[in-house]
Design an enzyme around this catalytic site. Structure first.
Site, PDB file in Angstrom:
ATOM      1  N   LYS A  53      29.151 -14.277 -42.144  1.00  0.00           N
ATOM      2  CA  LYS A  53      29.311 -15.801 -42.294  1.00  0.00           C
ATOM      3  C   LYS A  53      27.964 -16.489 -42.389  1.00  0.00           C
ATOM      4  O   LYS A  53      27.076 -16.152 -41.554  1.00  0.00           O
ATOM      5  CB  LYS A  53      30.067 -16.346 -41.269  1.00  0.00           C
ATOM      6  CG  LYS A  53      31.613 -15.748 -41.304  1.00  0.00           C
ATOM      7  CD  LYS A  53      32.472 -16.244 -40.109  1.00  0.00           C
ATOM      8  CE  LYS A  53      32.815 -17.878 -40.236  1.00  0.00           C
ATOM      9  NZ  LYS A  53      33.714 -18.238 -38.970  1.00  0.00           N
TER      10      LYS A  53
HETATM   11  C1  E4P Z   1      35.833 -20.821 -39.580  1.00  0.00           C
HETATM   12  O1  E4P Z   1      34.872 -20.179 -40.193  1.00  0.00           O
HETATM   13  C2  E4P Z   1      35.465 -21.438 -38.200  1.00  0.00           C
HETATM   14  O2  E4P Z   1      35.112 -20.468 -37.022  1.00  0.00           O
HETATM   15  C3  E4P Z   1      36.495 -22.170 -37.276  1.00  0.00           C
HETATM   16  O3  E4P Z   1      37.855 -22.025 -38.261  1.00  0.00           O
HETATM   17  C4  E4P Z   1      35.988 -23.602 -37.111  1.00  0.00           C
HETATM   18  O4  E4P Z   1      37.393 -24.238 -36.725  1.00  0.00           O
HETATM   19  P1  E4P Z   1      37.356 -25.028 -35.189  1.00  0.00           P
HETATM   20  O5  E4P Z   1      37.545 -26.527 -35.849  1.00  0.00           O
HETATM   21  O6  E4P Z   1      38.851 -24.639 -34.982  1.00  0.00           O
HETATM   22  O7  E4P Z   1      36.281 -24.829 -34.470  1.00  0.00           O
END
Ligand code: E4P
Length: 221
Positions: A85
């Site tokens: 990522k």
């Molecule tokens: C995705 O790439 C992230 O890990 C995640 O979904 C962020 O989401 P949150 O708003 O639940 O922290």
């Protein structure tokens, strides 16, 4: 479609992977930090919890492209089948381009706009993760953004998939799937909300009660 859990909670992955058709697990630095274990401890444990296979996603921490690429290499060398990522910043885009040329799969993350997501797909990201609830929380429209992003990718970068992320409710996730997204990642509590349907439990209990009353048992035999 591909369904992921967005967590580093090994116990939850073990419990839910028995029930849900999971393709794998996505993490981010905050999720891993919450578990209080190192990434190198958490990733193999998550893989085990998935039954030994399944796709894992982990994020780079560096903010310049060169270091992001170095971290991505380290991650993909140490964990097989990992998608790296990369936050879609200017440096992140440069890193995604470089990693594409090295055949290292990436996901463009921290996406708050359709144009931003499209750029990461054009740079070579295999997945693009729009943050639905976080955009809603800022007064934006997460689902509208995902719809635009999905249309843009279908038209101009069909090799990339939207992996819709950041949900507080199952409704948000279903709306992304209805918009044509090929993958979603659910936090554990949202996956639980999807599974916990009080009306279903009540229906099952009524069947049991009727059977019991008629036949004096709750089994078929
Ligand atoms: C995705 O790439 C992230 O890990 C995640 O979904 C962020 O989401 P949150 O708003 O639940 O922290």
């Amino acid at each position: 479609m591909e369904l992921y859990l967005d967590t580093a909670d090994v116990t939850a992955v073990k419990r839910l992977s028995r029930i849900l058709p999971l393709q794998g697990v996505t993490t981010n630095p905050s999720i891993v930090a919450k578990e209080g274990k190192s990434l190198w401890e958490v990733l193999p444990a998550l893989r085990d919890a998935l039954g030994g296979n399944g796709k894992l996603f982990a994020q780079v921490m560096a903010s310049d492209a060169e270091q992001m690429v170095a971290e991505a290499l380290l991650l993909s060398q140490r964990v097989s089948g990992l998608v790296v990522k990369v936050p879609v910043t200017r440096e992140g885009l440069a890193a995604i381009k470089k990693l594409k040329s090295m055949n290292i799969p990436t996901l463009g993350t921290a996406v708050y706009g359709a144009g931003q997501g499209l750029l990461s797909a054009l740079a070579g990201a295999e997945y693009v993760a729009p943050y639905v609830n976080r955009l809603d929380a800022q007064g934006g429209d997460g689902i509208a953004m995902v719809k635009e992003l999905q249309t843009l990718l279908s038209l101009h970068a069909p090799q990339s998939k939207v992996l819709a992320a950041s949900f507080r409710t199952p409704r948000q996730a279903m709306d992304c799937l209805l918009a044509g997204c090929q993958s979603i990642t659910l936090p554990v509590d949202v996956a639980e909300q999807l599974l916990n349907a009080p009306a279903v439990q009540a229906a099952v209990e009524k069947f049991e009660a009727d059977w019991q009353q008629a036949f004096g048992t709750t089994t078929l035999s």
